[in-house]
Design a protein around this motif. Structure first.
Motif, PDB file in Angstrom:
ATOM      1  N   ASP A  77       0.818  -1.213   0.000  1.00 26.81           N
ATOM      2  CA  ASP A  77       0.000   0.000   0.000  1.00 26.81           C
ATOM      3  C   ASP A  77       0.852   1.264   0.000  1.00 26.81           C
ATOM      4  OD1 ASP A  77       1.006   0.103   2.567  1.00 26.81           O
ATOM      5  OD2 ASP A  77      -0.955   0.180   3.563  1.00 26.81           O
ATOM      6  N   SER A  78       2.187   1.117  -0.047  1.00 26.87           N
ATOM      7  CA  SER A  78       3.038   2.302  -0.037  1.00 26.87           C
ATOM      8  C   SER A  78       4.300   2.074  -0.866  1.00 26.87           C
ATOM      9  CB  SER A  78       3.432   2.676   1.401  1.00 26.87           C
ATOM     10  OG  SER A  78       4.170   1.623   2.005  1.00 26.87           O
ATOM     11  N   LYS A  79       4.823   3.166  -1.400  1.00 25.62           N
ATOM     12  CA  LYS A  79       6.054   3.121  -2.187  1.00 25.62           C
ATOM     13  C   LYS A  79       6.614   4.523  -2.316  1.00 25.62           C
ATOM     14  CE  LYS A  79       9.109   1.313  -5.058  1.00 25.62           C
ATOM     15  NZ  LYS A  79      10.113   0.314  -4.632  1.00 25.62           N
ATOM     16  N   ASP A  80       7.892   4.679  -1.985  1.00 25.59           N
ATOM     17  CA  ASP A  80       8.596   5.948  -2.163  1.00 25.59           C
ATOM     18  C   ASP A  80       7.851   7.127  -1.547  1.00 25.59           C
ATOM     19  OD1 ASP A  80      10.461   4.489  -3.548  1.00 25.59           O
ATOM     20  OD2 ASP A  80       9.778   5.111  -5.531  1.00 25.59           O
ATOM     21  N   GLY A  81       7.238   6.908  -0.404  1.00 27.29           N
ATOM     22  CA  GLY A  81       6.541   7.984   0.300  1.00 27.29           C
ATOM     23  C   GLY A  81       5.094   8.149  -0.087  1.00 27.29           C
ATOM     24  N   TYR A  82       4.651   7.467  -1.128  1.00 27.06           N
ATOM     25  CA  TYR A  82       3.246   7.523  -1.544  1.00 27.06           C
ATOM     26  C   TYR A  82       2.495   6.368  -0.892  1.00 27.06           C
ATOM     27  CZ  TYR A  82       4.455  11.095  -4.928  1.00 27.06           C
ATOM     28  OH  TYR A  82       4.881  12.259  -5.512  1.00 27.06           O
ATOM     29  N   ARG A  83       1.283   6.651  -0.415  1.00 25.10           N
ATOM     30  CA  ARG A  83       0.524   5.635   0.315  1.00 25.10           C
ATOM     31  C   ARG A  83      -0.942   5.653  -0.116  1.00 25.10           C
ATOM     32  NH1 ARG A  83       1.311   2.640   4.793  1.00 25.10           N
ATOM     33  NH2 ARG A  83       3.318   3.686   5.171  1.00 25.10           N
ATOM     34  N   LEU A  84      -1.492   4.460  -0.247  1.00 23.12           N
ATOM     35  CA  LEU A  84      -2.911   4.298  -0.535  1.00 23.12           C
ATOM     36  C   LEU A  84      -3.639   4.143   0.790  1.00 23.12           C
ATOM     37  CD1 LEU A  84      -5.142   3.810  -2.700  1.00 23.12           C
ATOM     38  CD2 LEU A  84      -4.652   1.378  -2.455  1.00 23.12           C
ATOM     39  N   THR A  85      -4.610   5.010   1.067  1.00 22.47           N
ATOM     40  CA  THR A  85      -5.312   4.974   2.346  1.00 22.47           C
ATOM     41  C   THR A  85      -6.813   4.815   2.118  1.00 22.47           C
ATOM     42  OG1 THR A  85      -5.653   7.383   2.459  1.00 22.47           O
ATOM     43  CG2 THR A  85      -3.581   6.512   3.338  1.00 22.47           C
ATOM     44  N   SER A  86      -7.466   4.133   3.039  1.00 22.93           N
ATOM     45  CA  SER A  86      -8.915   3.977   2.997  1.00 22.93           C
ATOM     46  C   SER A  86      -9.397   3.529   4.364  1.00 22.93           C
ATOM     47  CB  SER A  86      -9.320   2.932   1.949  1.00 22.93           C
ATOM     48  OG  SER A  86     -10.725   2.730   1.962  1.00 22.93           O
ATOM     49  N   GLU A  87     -10.609   3.960   4.723  1.00 28.51           N
ATOM     50  CA  GLU A  87     -11.213   3.514   5.979  1.00 28.51           C
ATOM     51  C   GLU A  87     -12.059   2.259   5.769  1.00 28.51           C
ATOM     52  OE1 GLU A  87     -13.383   6.732   7.658  1.00 28.51           O
ATOM     53  OE2 GLU A  87     -11.592   7.989   7.996  1.00 28.51           O
ATOM     54  N   ASP A  88     -12.238   1.852   4.536  1.00 26.22           N
ATOM     55  CA  ASP A  88     -13.070   0.689   4.236  1.00 26.22           C
ATOM     56  C   ASP A  88     -12.248  -0.598   4.308  1.00 26.22           C
ATOM     57  OD1 ASP A  88     -15.234   2.361   3.762  1.00 26.22           O
ATOM     58  OD2 ASP A  88     -14.766   2.554   1.631  1.00 26.22           O
ATOM     59  N   ALA A  89     -12.569  -1.433   5.269  1.00 27.76           N
ATOM     60  CA  ALA A  89     -11.889  -2.717   5.418  1.00 27.76           C
ATOM     61  C   ALA A  89     -12.799  -3.886   5.078  1.00 27.76           C
ATOM     62  CB  ALA A  89     -11.369  -2.877   6.854  1.00 27.76           C
ATOM     63  N   PRO A 106       4.624  12.084  -0.145  1.00 29.03           N
ATOM     64  CA  PRO A 106       5.683  12.087   0.876  1.00 29.03           C
ATOM     65  C   PRO A 106       5.469  13.116   1.975  1.00 29.03           C
ATOM     66  CG  PRO A 106       6.631  11.900  -1.322  1.00 29.03           C
ATOM     67  CD  PRO A 106       5.171  12.186  -1.509  1.00 29.03           C
ATOM     68  N   ASN A 107       4.698  14.175   1.682  1.00 26.02           N
ATOM     69  CA  ASN A 107       4.419  15.191   2.702  1.00 26.02           C
ATOM     70  C   ASN A 107       3.223  14.829   3.584  1.00 26.02           C
ATOM     71  OD1 ASN A 107       2.319  15.534   0.951  1.00 26.02           O
ATOM     72  ND2 ASN A 107       2.772  17.673   0.426  1.00 26.02           N
ATOM     73  N   GLY A 108       2.631  13.656   3.334  1.00 27.39           N
ATOM     74  CA  GLY A 108       1.505  13.205   4.138  1.00 27.39           C
ATOM     75  C   GLY A 108       0.164  13.782   3.717  1.00 27.39           C
ATOM     76  N   LYS A 109       0.142  14.640   2.708  1.00 31.45           N
ATOM     77  CA  LYS A 109      -1.099  15.255   2.260  1.00 31.45           C
ATOM     78  C   LYS A 109      -1.663  14.520   1.040  1.00 31.45           C
ATOM     79  CE  LYS A 109       0.245  19.873   3.859  1.00 31.45           C
ATOM     80  NZ  LYS A 109       0.472  21.302   3.462  1.00 31.45           N
ATOM     81  N   PRO A 110      -2.990  14.555   0.865  1.00 34.04           N
ATOM     82  CA  PRO A 110      -3.588  13.890  -0.297  1.00 34.04           C
ATOM     83  C   PRO A 110      -3.065  14.462  -1.603  1.00 34.04           C
ATOM     84  CG  PRO A 110      -5.267  14.409   1.332  1.00 34.04           C
ATOM     85  CD  PRO A 110      -4.018  15.108   1.778  1.00 34.04           C
ATOM     86  N   VAL A 111      -2.769  13.591  -2.529  1.00 33.98           N
ATOM     87  CA  VAL A 111      -2.341  14.001  -3.862  1.00 33.98           C
ATOM     88  C   VAL A 111      -3.587  14.316  -4.688  1.00 33.98           C
ATOM     89  CG1 VAL A 111      -1.126  13.283  -5.954  1.00 33.98           C
ATOM     90  CG2 VAL A 111      -0.281  12.556  -3.711  1.00 33.98           C
ATOM     91  N   THR A 112      -3.557  15.436  -5.400  1.00 32.74           N
ATOM     92  CA  THR A 112      -4.700  15.808  -6.246  1.00 32.74           C
ATOM     93  C   THR A 112      -4.300  16.045  -7.693  1.00 32.74           C
ATOM     94  OG1 THR A 112      -4.430  18.142  -5.664  1.00 32.74           O
ATOM     95  CG2 THR A 112      -5.959  16.842  -4.316  1.00 32.74           C
ATOM     96  N   ASP A 113      -3.009  15.994  -7.974  1.00 32.18           N
ATOM     97  CA  ASP A 113      -2.514  16.275  -9.319  1.00 32.18           C
ATOM     98  C   ASP A 113      -1.998  14.978  -9.947  1.00 32.18           C
ATOM     99  OD1 ASP A 113      -1.812  17.640 -11.571  1.00 32.18           O
ATOM    100  OD2 ASP A 113      -0.109  18.697 -10.694  1.00 32.18           O
ATOM    101  N   PHE A 114      -2.754  14.432 -10.894  1.00 31.42           N
ATOM    102  CA  PHE A 114      -2.407  13.164 -11.526  1.00 31.42           C
ATOM    103  C   PHE A 114      -2.314  13.338 -13.035  1.00 31.42           C
ATOM    104  CE2 PHE A 114      -4.499  12.135  -7.567  1.00 31.42           C
ATOM    105  CZ  PHE A 114      -3.779  11.059  -7.060  1.00 31.42           C
ATOM    106  N   ALA A 115      -1.359  12.650 -13.649  1.00 36.27           N
ATOM    107  CA  ALA A 115      -1.222  12.681 -15.102  1.00 36.27           C
ATOM    108  C   ALA A 115      -2.253  11.756 -15.737  1.00 36.27           C
ATOM    109  CB  ALA A 115       0.186  12.248 -15.510  1.00 36.27           C
ATOM    110  N   VAL A 116      -2.660  12.097 -16.948  1.00 38.37           N
ATOM    111  CA  VAL A 116      -3.578  11.241 -17.699  1.00 38.37           C
ATOM    112  C   VAL A 116      -2.783  10.080 -18.288  1.00 38.37           C
ATOM    113  CG1 VAL A 116      -5.129  11.111 -19.687  1.00 38.37           C
ATOM    114  CG2 VAL A 116      -5.138  13.133 -18.214  1.00 38.37           C
ATOM    115  N   ASP A 117      -3.278   8.869 -18.061  1.00 38.30           N
ATOM    116  CA  ASP A 117      -2.592   7.650 -18.489  1.00 38.30           C
ATOM    117  C   ASP A 117      -3.606   6.759 -19.187  1.00 38.30           C
ATOM    118  OD1 ASP A 117      -0.842   5.563 -18.775  1.00 38.30           O
ATOM    119  OD2 ASP A 117      -0.361   5.375 -16.652  1.00 38.30           O
ATOM    120  N   GLN A 118      -3.439   6.521 -20.470  1.00 39.62           N
ATOM    121  CA  GLN A 118      -4.428   5.786 -21.254  1.00 39.62           C
ATOM    122  C   GLN A 118      -5.826   6.382 -21.054  1.00 39.62           C
ATOM    123  OE1 GLN A 118      -3.339   1.450 -20.472  1.00 39.62           O
ATOM    124  NE2 GLN A 118      -3.634   1.460 -22.693  1.00 39.62           N
ATOM    125  N   THR A 119      -5.904   7.672 -21.211  1.00 41.49           N
ATOM    126  CA  THR A 119      -7.106   8.522 -21.164  1.00 41.49           C
ATOM    127  C   THR A 119      -7.682   8.719 -19.767  1.00 41.49           C
ATOM    128  OG1 THR A 119      -8.886   6.869 -21.503  1.00 41.49           O
ATOM    129  CG2 THR A 119      -7.714   7.623 -23.479  1.00 41.49           C
TER     130      THR A 119
END
Length: 305
Positions: A77-89, A106-119
């Motif tokens: 669920d994590s790599k190079d400071g990036y983490r996938l989080t969810s409250e749903d178990a 890596p700064n612990g804040k939600p990422v909101t800027d994502f590149a388009v990948d295969q549309t």
């Protein structure tokens, strides 16, 4: 839900002229406009993302239909400071569910800027532990970085949920990540052996190639219907087919990257992929392709030496 994907090493395969052909009949495990399941335990979807209308970023790979390469198997669920989080178990069996998650940087804040990948800015996958269930969804993101993946009804058991994405800013800009988490669908679980390939909806897929674990290898897929080559494949995610693989036993993830360029509604019958499956054993392949405005998902078990 995935690991960082720096450019994958290419190994040169020496055995020229000895590529054995493996032709396995496989059929579309269902066809749908909205990803509904047509087979118990088999779900597949292509739900539109509110942000999916953007054009592919210039940072995409330079091969036709090639998205960012992914290194690793997506089982963390994590790599190079990036983490996938969810409250749903846990999720409820037999009911549609809105799975909410976020990716923190890596700064612990939600990422909101994502590149388009295969549309799409996010590709999301759900796979049951015995590989008999599969969904491919394009979730939507709220302004605060919370993503919502609308899952079709899940069967009882353990499921692994993958998120595939590429940050468009920050320390991980331009790197592909595949991170995952597991959820439990409570109830009495029954394990289903991987079914043999069978013809459904008249579509048959043959796979030519002999992938070896950890080695890049070209692979050709041919699509036929009623014994005749199919030549009316329509573009789906900027290519004529999307191929995802999961390893039997641990559900390790691999995306087999398409190299056939999409040009109009006349794809097929042959499609080329670059296969690099990291581990020997059985892999369950899910091939998604579109004809007549309908999305078909075909499933196949491939043994890798």
């Amino acid at each position: 839900m995935f690991t960082s994907r720096p450019t994958v090493r290419r190994r040169v395969l020496a055995a020229a002229g000895t590529a054995a052909a493996l032709a396995l009949a496989l059929a579309a495990c269902g066809s749908s406009n909205d990803g509904g399941s047509s087979m118990p335990g088999m779900d597949h979807g292509s739900k539109p993302s509110a942000s999916s209308s953007a054009k592919a970023s210039p940072s995409m790979g330079d091969m036709p239909g090639m998205d960012h390469m992914v290194a690793g198997n997506g089982l963390s669920d994590s790599k190079d400071g990036y983490r996938l989080t969810s409250e749903d178990a846990t999720l409820t069996a037999g009911k549609q569910a809105a799975y909410r998650f976020a990716v923190t940087g890596p700064n612990g804040k939600p990422v909101t800027d994502f590149a388009v990948d295969q549309t799409k800015r996010m590709h999301f996958y759900a796979i049951r532990s015995d590989l008999t269930g599969f969904q491919h969804i394009h979730p939507t993101m709220a302004a605060d970085g919370t993503w919502t993946a609308d899952l079709d009804a899940l069967t009882v058991g353990s499921w692994r949920l993958f998120a595939s994405f590429t940050p468009d800013s920050g320390a991980g800009k331009g790197n592909g990540f595949v991170l995952s988490r597991t959820v439990t669908v409570p109830g009495t679980e029954t394990t289903t052996p991987l079914p043999a390939a069978a013809e459904v909806d008249g579509y048959t897929v043959a796979v030519k190639g002999e992938p070896m674990a950890g080695m890049a290898h070209p692979m050709t897929v041919t699509v036929a219907k009623g014994g005749k080559p199919v030549t009316d494949l329509q573009p789906y995610l900027d290519t004529y087919a999307h191929l995802t693989a999961f390893h039997e036993g641990d559900t390790a993830f691999a995306h087999l990257h398409p190299t056939t360029k999409a040009n109009g509604d006349h794809g097929g019958p042959e499609l080329s992929f670059n296969a690099e499956l990291p581990t020997a054993g059985n892999w369950r392949l899910f091939l998604q392709f579109q004809t007549g405005g309908k999305l078909h998902t075909a499933a196949l078990t491939l043994k890798v030496g």
